[in-house]
Design a protein around this motif. Structure first.
Motif, PDB file in Angstrom:
ATOM      1  N   SER A  53       7.529  21.017   0.378  1.00  0.00           N
ATOM      2  CA  SER A  53       7.356  22.106   1.344  1.00  0.00           C
ATOM      3  C   SER A  53       8.016  23.374   0.832  1.00  0.00           C
ATOM      4  CB  SER A  53       7.939  21.714   2.705  1.00  0.00           C
ATOM      5  OG  SER A  53       9.357  21.609   2.647  1.00  0.00           O
ATOM      6  N   HIS A  54       9.117  23.214   0.106  1.00  0.00           N
ATOM      7  CA  HIS A  54       9.755  24.388  -0.499  1.00  0.00           C
ATOM      8  C   HIS A  54       8.916  24.929  -1.652  1.00  0.00           C
ATOM      9  CE1 HIS A  54      12.632  27.041  -2.373  1.00  0.00           C
ATOM     10  NE2 HIS A  54      12.537  26.351  -3.501  1.00  0.00           N
TER      11      HIS A  54
ATOM     12  N   ARG B 224       0.830  -1.204   0.000  1.00  0.00           N
ATOM     13  CA  ARG B 224       0.000   0.000   0.000  1.00  0.00           C
ATOM     14  C   ARG B 224       0.866   1.257   0.000  1.00  0.00           C
ATOM     15  NH1 ARG B 224      -4.225   2.913  -1.610  1.00  0.00           N
ATOM     16  NH2 ARG B 224      -5.025   4.324  -0.009  1.00  0.00           N
ATOM     17  N   ALA B 225       1.948   1.237   0.776  1.00  0.00           N
ATOM     18  CA  ALA B 225       2.854   2.381   0.827  1.00  0.00           C
ATOM     19  C   ALA B 225       3.495   2.619  -0.542  1.00  0.00           C
ATOM     20  CB  ALA B 225       3.924   2.159   1.884  1.00  0.00           C
ATOM     21  N   ARG B 226       3.896   1.531  -1.217  1.00  0.00           N
ATOM     22  CA  ARG B 226       4.458   1.677  -2.566  1.00  0.00           C
ATOM     23  C   ARG B 226       3.442   2.292  -3.525  1.00  0.00           C
ATOM     24  NH1 ARG B 226       6.713  -4.502  -2.874  1.00  0.00           N
ATOM     25  NH2 ARG B 226       8.731  -4.215  -1.830  1.00  0.00           N
ATOM     26  N   GLN B 227       2.206   1.812  -3.450  1.00  0.00           N
ATOM     27  CA  GLN B 227       1.158   2.317  -4.336  1.00  0.00           C
ATOM     28  C   GLN B 227       0.929   3.813  -4.122  1.00  0.00           C
ATOM     29  OE1 GLN B 227      -2.638   0.401  -3.788  1.00  0.00           O
ATOM     30  NE2 GLN B 227      -3.728   1.896  -5.038  1.00  0.00           N
ATOM     31  N   LEU B 228       0.856   4.221  -2.863  1.00  0.00           N
ATOM     32  CA  LEU B 228       0.634   5.635  -2.549  1.00  0.00           C
ATOM     33  C   LEU B 228       1.795   6.499  -3.017  1.00  0.00           C
ATOM     34  CD1 LEU B 228      -0.788   5.157   1.043  1.00  0.00           C
ATOM     35  CD2 LEU B 228      -2.062   6.054  -0.915  1.00  0.00           C
ATOM     36  N   LEU B 229       3.022   6.007  -2.847  1.00  0.00           N
ATOM     37  CA  LEU B 229       4.195   6.756  -3.295  1.00  0.00           C
ATOM     38  C   LEU B 229       4.183   6.910  -4.810  1.00  0.00           C
ATOM     39  CD1 LEU B 229       6.944   8.069  -2.588  1.00  0.00           C
ATOM     40  CD2 LEU B 229       7.975   5.806  -2.897  1.00  0.00           C
ATOM     41  N   GLY B 230       3.825   5.838  -5.521  1.00  0.00           N
ATOM     42  CA  GLY B 230       3.761   5.907  -6.972  1.00  0.00           C
ATOM     43  C   GLY B 230       2.727   6.896  -7.456  1.00  0.00           C
ATOM     44  N   GLU B 231       1.562   6.940  -6.789  1.00  0.00           N
ATOM     45  CA  GLU B 231       0.515   7.889  -7.168  1.00  0.00           C
ATOM     46  C   GLU B 231       0.943   9.331  -6.894  1.00  0.00           C
ATOM     47  OE1 GLU B 231      -2.814   6.663  -4.897  1.00  0.00           O
ATOM     48  OE2 GLU B 231      -3.216   4.867  -6.096  1.00  0.00           O
ATOM     49  N   TRP B 232       1.648   9.529  -5.798  1.00  0.00           N
ATOM     50  CA  TRP B 232       2.077  10.879  -5.422  1.00  0.00           C
ATOM     51  C   TRP B 232       3.176  11.396  -6.345  1.00  0.00           C
ATOM     52  CZ3 TRP B 232       5.581  11.869  -0.575  1.00  0.00           C
ATOM     53  CH2 TRP B 232       5.862  13.235  -0.484  1.00  0.00           C
ATOM     54  N   GLN B 233       4.221  10.607  -6.539  1.00  0.00           N
ATOM     55  CA  GLN B 233       5.393  11.074  -7.265  1.00  0.00           C
ATOM     56  C   GLN B 233       5.427  10.616  -8.716  1.00  0.00           C
ATOM     57  OE1 GLN B 233       8.978  10.281  -5.032  1.00  0.00           O
ATOM     58  NE2 GLN B 233       8.203  11.273  -3.186  1.00  0.00           N
ATOM     59  N   ASP B 234       4.402   9.883  -9.130  1.00  0.00           N
ATOM     60  CA  ASP B 234       4.294   9.421 -10.519  1.00  0.00           C
ATOM     61  C   ASP B 234       5.571   8.715 -10.950  1.00  0.00           C
ATOM     62  OD1 ASP B 234       3.134   8.987 -12.977  1.00  0.00           O
ATOM     63  OD2 ASP B 234       3.739  10.920 -13.805  1.00  0.00           O
ATOM     64  N   ARG B 235       5.916   7.661 -10.206  1.00  0.00           N
ATOM     65  CA  ARG B 235       7.137   6.924 -10.477  1.00  0.00           C
ATOM     66  C   ARG B 235       6.901   5.448 -10.204  1.00  0.00           C
ATOM     67  NH1 ARG B 235      11.939   8.281  -7.572  1.00  0.00           N
ATOM     68  NH2 ARG B 235      12.495   6.116  -7.974  1.00  0.00           N
ATOM     69  N   PRO B 236       7.680   4.546 -10.832  1.00  0.00           N
ATOM     70  CA  PRO B 236       7.568   3.119 -10.520  1.00  0.00           C
ATOM     71  C   PRO B 236       8.084   2.845  -9.118  1.00  0.00           C
ATOM     72  CG  PRO B 236       9.416   3.507 -12.000  1.00  0.00           C
ATOM     73  CD  PRO B 236       8.685   4.811 -11.885  1.00  0.00           C
ATOM     74  N   THR B 237       7.405   1.988  -8.390  1.00  0.00           N
ATOM     75  CA  THR B 237       7.780   1.724  -6.999  1.00  0.00           C
ATOM     76  C   THR B 237       7.925   0.236  -6.690  1.00  0.00           C
ATOM     77  OG1 THR B 237       5.432   1.766  -6.362  1.00  0.00           O
ATOM     78  CG2 THR B 237       6.668   3.835  -6.185  1.00  0.00           C
ATOM     79  N   GLN B 238       7.772  -0.622  -7.704  1.00  0.00           N
ATOM     80  CA  GLN B 238       7.908  -2.048  -7.449  1.00  0.00           C
ATOM     81  C   GLN B 238       9.330  -2.377  -6.998  1.00  0.00           C
ATOM     82  OE1 GLN B 238       5.447  -4.322  -7.455  1.00  0.00           O
ATOM     83  NE2 GLN B 238       4.072  -2.597  -7.885  1.00  0.00           N
ATOM     84  N   GLY B 239       9.433  -3.170  -5.949  1.00  0.00           N
ATOM     85  CA  GLY B 239      10.733  -3.591  -5.452  1.00  0.00           C
ATOM     86  C   GLY B 239      11.341  -2.669  -4.421  1.00  0.00           C
ATOM     87  N   LEU B 240      10.694  -1.558  -4.127  1.00  0.00           N
ATOM     88  CA  LEU B 240      11.230  -0.661  -3.112  1.00  0.00           C
ATOM     89  C   LEU B 240      11.044  -1.255  -1.725  1.00  0.00           C
ATOM     90  CD1 LEU B 240       9.975   2.879  -4.272  1.00  0.00           C
ATOM     91  CD2 LEU B 240      12.239   1.867  -4.602  1.00  0.00           C
ATOM     92  N   SER B 241      12.058  -1.124  -0.897  1.00  0.00           N
ATOM     93  CA  SER B 241      11.953  -1.560   0.485  1.00  0.00           C
ATOM     94  C   SER B 241      11.248  -0.493   1.306  1.00  0.00           C
ATOM     95  CB  SER B 241      13.348  -1.822   1.059  1.00  0.00           C
ATOM     96  OG  SER B 241      14.078  -0.611   1.162  1.00  0.00           O
TER      97      SER B 241
ATOM     98  N   ARG C 130      12.514   6.983   2.599  1.00  0.00           N
ATOM     99  CA  ARG C 130      13.517   7.938   2.126  1.00  0.00           C
ATOM    100  C   ARG C 130      12.956   8.817   1.001  1.00  0.00           C
ATOM    101  NH1 ARG C 130      17.949   5.411  -1.326  1.00  0.00           N
ATOM    102  NH2 ARG C 130      17.785   3.822   0.287  1.00  0.00           N
ATOM    103  N   LEU C 131      12.318   8.195   0.008  1.00  0.00           N
ATOM    104  CA  LEU C 131      11.757   8.958  -1.101  1.00  0.00           C
ATOM    105  C   LEU C 131      10.609   9.852  -0.640  1.00  0.00           C
ATOM    106  CD1 LEU C 131      11.783   6.184  -3.851  1.00  0.00           C
ATOM    107  CD2 LEU C 131      13.228   8.217  -3.772  1.00  0.00           C
ATOM    108  N   SER C 132       9.867   9.405   0.352  1.00  0.00           N
ATOM    109  CA  SER C 132       8.770  10.213   0.880  1.00  0.00           C
ATOM    110  C   SER C 132       9.304  11.455   1.578  1.00  0.00           C
ATOM    111  CB  SER C 132       7.920   9.392   1.847  1.00  0.00           C
ATOM    112  OG  SER C 132       7.306   8.302   1.186  1.00  0.00           O
ATOM    113  N   ILE C 133      10.358  11.303   2.369  1.00  0.00           N
ATOM    114  CA  ILE C 133      10.950  12.462   3.053  1.00  0.00           C
ATOM    115  C   ILE C 133      11.522  13.438   2.035  1.00  0.00           C
ATOM    116  CG2 ILE C 133      12.796  13.200   4.606  1.00  0.00           C
ATOM    117  CD1 ILE C 133      12.417  10.540   6.103  1.00  0.00           C
ATOM    118  N   GLU C 134      12.222  12.907   1.022  1.00  0.00           N
ATOM    119  CA  GLU C 134      12.752  13.787  -0.025  1.00  0.00           C
ATOM    120  C   GLU C 134      11.623  14.565  -0.709  1.00  0.00           C
ATOM    121  OE1 GLU C 134      16.340  10.640  -1.188  1.00  0.00           O
ATOM    122  OE2 GLU C 134      14.937  11.334  -2.717  1.00  0.00           O
ATOM    123  N   GLY C 135      10.540  13.847  -1.032  1.00  0.00           N
ATOM    124  CA  GLY C 135       9.411  14.500  -1.684  1.00  0.00           C
ATOM    125  C   GLY C 135       8.759  15.545  -0.807  1.00  0.00           C
ATOM    126  N   ALA C 136       8.651  15.273   0.495  1.00  0.00           N
ATOM    127  CA  ALA C 136       8.021  16.224   1.408  1.00  0.00           C
ATOM    128  C   ALA C 136       8.871  17.480   1.575  1.00  0.00           C
ATOM    129  CB  ALA C 136       7.785  15.564   2.760  1.00  0.00           C
TER     130      ALA C 136
END
Length: 307
Positions: A145-146, A112-129, A135-141
């Motif tokens: 925020s900027h 579910r976390a991978r799916q949400l990240l993919g929808e947010w950042q429009d990127r492939p997320t299969q295989g992400l730990s 890490r990618l979520s913090i970078e995106g946030a």
């Protein structure tokens, strides 16, 4: 007026979150596509003319409308400030996705976390730990925020009325949209849009990085800011990410799976690898930086009253 406008927008956003993609992003992208289709003949001067029409002209028109409203009633001008600021900035542009990802990781629902990240950042997320998702979520946030809060707010303060907020949002959309469209054409049309946005974003990038340093680990934030951004693919945004990572005491960047292949990226920050606990720390960092901004606006308001 700036502080009251900001507080009003924060309150409205809590009760009525803005559907940014449908109401703001899609119309602005359509506007960018329309201007590009009319001006893009592949030359640099065509890009200059397109940017002036797509960005500068709406800002000038808004300035005229703002002063006309102010001449009628300052309250009317304040309402215009609130309306434009509500459309151009806000935490809800990224906080909903971020919160849902954080919750999914805490519940152990990695898929579910991978799916949400993919929808947010429009990127492939299969295989992400789980760590990579965090890490990618913090970078995106930190980046969001900027782009959606601090940079818009700074230009809102610098230019009269809501002109600065509109300037930043339009300049960002034109650069991103024309970069995508111009990438296939291999022409110079997008060059001016990139140069103009780099100039517009120069001070906000450093202001955001400074805010993160002040409300976080100052020494590590400054060290990472000075030594790490040059190795990041987007050097300018790397300033914000490096400072934020140093302020949090977390490692960002590094290798990540991208479309089935491992993509090596520079490491940002110092300390422990990112995980779901650091996601909450990142939320605290952004909110502390926001409080710092509000305090500074309050002090500026007092200074104006005293003057």
């Amino acid at each position: 007026m700036s502080l009251l406008s900001l507080i009003a927008v924060f309150l409205i956003e809590q009760f009525k979150p803005l559907d940014y993609r449908r109401i703001v992003a899609t119309p602005l992208e359509a506007w960018a596509d329309f201007i590009e289709s009319r001006f893009n003949a592949g030359a640099h001067h065509h890009g200059i003319g397109a940017w002036l029409v797509a960005v500068a002209l709406p800002v000038v028109l808004l300035a005229g409308f703002y002063y006309a409203c102010y001449a009628v009633s300052p309250a009317l001008a304040w309402l215009l400030n609130v309306g434009v600021l509500y459309l151009t900035m806000g935490f809800r542009q990224f906080s909903h996705h971020y919160t849902e990802i954080q919750l999914a990781l805490r519940l152990g629902d990695l898929e579910r976390a991978r799916q949400l990240l993919g929808e947010w950042q429009d990127r492939p997320t299969q295989g992400l730990s789980a760590r990579e998702v965090a890490r990618l979520s913090i970078e995106g946030a930190l980046a969001a925020s900027h782009r959606h809060v601090f940079a818009v707010l700074l230009w809102f303060v610098l230019l009269p009325g809501p002109c600065g907020a509109l300037l930043y949002r339009l300049a960002l959309v034109m650069r991103e949209r024309w970069t995508v469209l111009g990438g296939a054409a291999h022409n110079e049309f997008v060059t001016f849009a990139r140069q103009a946005f780099a100039l517009i974003d120069w001070l906000p990038l450093r202001t955001t990085a400074s805010a993160f340093a002040v409300v976080g680990d100052f020494e590590d934030a400054v060290h990472c800011w000075r030594t790490q951004p040059a190795l990041w693919p987007d050097r300018d945004l790397g300033i914000v990410l490096a400072s934020g990572a140093g302020a949090l005491g977390v490692q960002l960047g590094g290798s990540v799976v991208d479309e089935g292949e491992v993509s090596d990226r520079a490491e940002l920050g110092l300390g422990e690898p990112a995980d779901v606990d650091f996601m909450q720390s990142a939320v605290g960092l952004v909110w502390r930086a926001t409080v710092l901004w509000v305090l500074l606006l309050f002090l500026l308001g007092l200074a104006n009253l005293a003057g």
